[in-house]
Design a protein around this motif. Sequence first.
Motif, mmCIF file in Angstrom:
data_model
loop_
_atom_site.group_PDB
_atom_site.id
_atom_site.type_symbol
_atom_site.label_atom_id
_atom_site.label_comp_id
_atom_site.label_asym_id
_atom_site.label_seq_id
_atom_site.Cartn_x
_atom_site.Cartn_y
_atom_site.Cartn_z
ATOM 1 N N TRP A 11 0.841 -1.202 0.000
ATOM 2 C CA TRP A 11 0.000 0.000 0.000
ATOM 3 C C TRP A 11 0.873 1.247 0.000
ATOM 4 N N PHE A 12 2.039 1.178 0.649
ATOM 5 C CA PHE A 12 2.983 2.291 0.585
ATOM 6 C C PHE A 12 3.437 2.508 -0.853
ATOM 7 N N PHE A 16 -7.333 -5.367 -13.995
ATOM 8 C CA PHE A 16 -6.306 -6.245 -14.543
ATOM 9 C C PHE A 16 -5.683 -5.594 -15.779
ATOM 10 N N ASN A 17 -4.804 -4.641 -15.557
ATOM 11 C CA ASN A 17 -4.033 -4.071 -16.655
ATOM 12 C C ASN A 17 -2.593 -3.884 -16.184
ATOM 13 N N GLN A 18 -1.739 -3.536 -17.079
ATOM 14 C CA GLN A 18 -0.314 -3.529 -16.778
ATOM 15 C C GLN A 18 0.081 -2.403 -15.819
ATOM 16 N N THR A 19 -0.650 -1.322 -15.823
ATOM 17 C CA THR A 19 -0.261 -0.200 -14.970
ATOM 18 C C THR A 19 -0.643 -0.409 -13.516
ATOM 19 N N SER A 20 -1.467 -1.380 -13.245
ATOM 20 C CA SER A 20 -1.914 -1.563 -11.862
ATOM 21 C C SER A 20 -1.329 -2.826 -11.220
ATOM 22 N N LEU A 53 -2.643 -4.705 -7.816
ATOM 23 C CA LEU A 53 -3.002 -6.123 -7.810
ATOM 24 C C LEU A 53 -2.211 -6.890 -6.758
ATOM 25 N N PHE A 54 -0.943 -6.566 -6.624
ATOM 26 C CA PHE A 54 -0.121 -7.234 -5.627
ATOM 27 C C PHE A 54 -0.574 -6.858 -4.224
ATOM 28 N N LEU A 100 -1.987 -9.519 -1.458
ATOM 29 C CA LEU A 100 -1.453 -9.607 -0.106
ATOM 30 C C LEU A 100 -2.517 -9.267 0.933
ATOM 31 N N MET A 101 -3.471 -8.430 0.561
ATOM 32 C CA MET A 101 -4.584 -8.141 1.466
ATOM 33 C C MET A 101 -5.418 -9.399 1.687
ATOM 34 N N PHE A 102 -5.651 -10.159 0.622
ATOM 35 C CA PHE A 102 -6.382 -11.423 0.749
ATOM 36 C C PHE A 102 -5.620 -12.397 1.646
#
Length: 147
Positions: free
Chosen positions: A49-50, A67-71, A75-76, A80-82
Motif C-alpha cells: 500500500w505504501f 487487470f491491466n499492466q499499470t496496476s 493487484l499485488f 497480499l490483502m487477501f
Amino acid sequence: MNIIDKLIKSWWVILSFIPFVNGAGFIYIGSKHNNRNWIIEGVIYEIPWFFYILYAGIYGFPKLFAFNQTSVVSLFAELLMFVGIVRSFWVAIKLWNVYDNKEKYAQNPTELNNPTEAKENNKFSTGASCCLCLALIFFIFAIIAIL
C-alpha cells in the motif's frame, strides 16, 4: 471464556478487510502479545500500500481490482490483502485456543530461569518459516517496485 468474549478480543481482524490499513491489525496484536513476527508481518502487509500511494503520487491512482499492466502494484497489494485476511482469521482462531488454555501457555517462574526448556515446550511458536515467508514476500515487492 465464552464466544462473545473471544469475538470482542478478536476485533483487530476487521482491520484486515480495510485497504491501506490491513496490516495494522497484526501490528496491534503483535504488540499486545509481544510477538515480533506478527509485527513484522503487519508491516509487510502495509508495504504494497505504501508503494501504491507512492505510485499514485507519481503517475496517478491506478484502479483497484483492475487487470491491466499499470496496476501491478495494486493487484499485488490486493493479493497480499487477501493473504492477510486469511492469515488474520487463522491467528485469531489460534488465539482462541490460547484464551481457553491460559494456564497451558502462561510462563512459569521455572521457565523464566531455563529459557531453552521453555522453547521446547512452546507449541504456539511460529518458528523461522514465518520469517522466511515474510522475507520472500518483501523480496517480491522489491522486484516489482524496481520493474
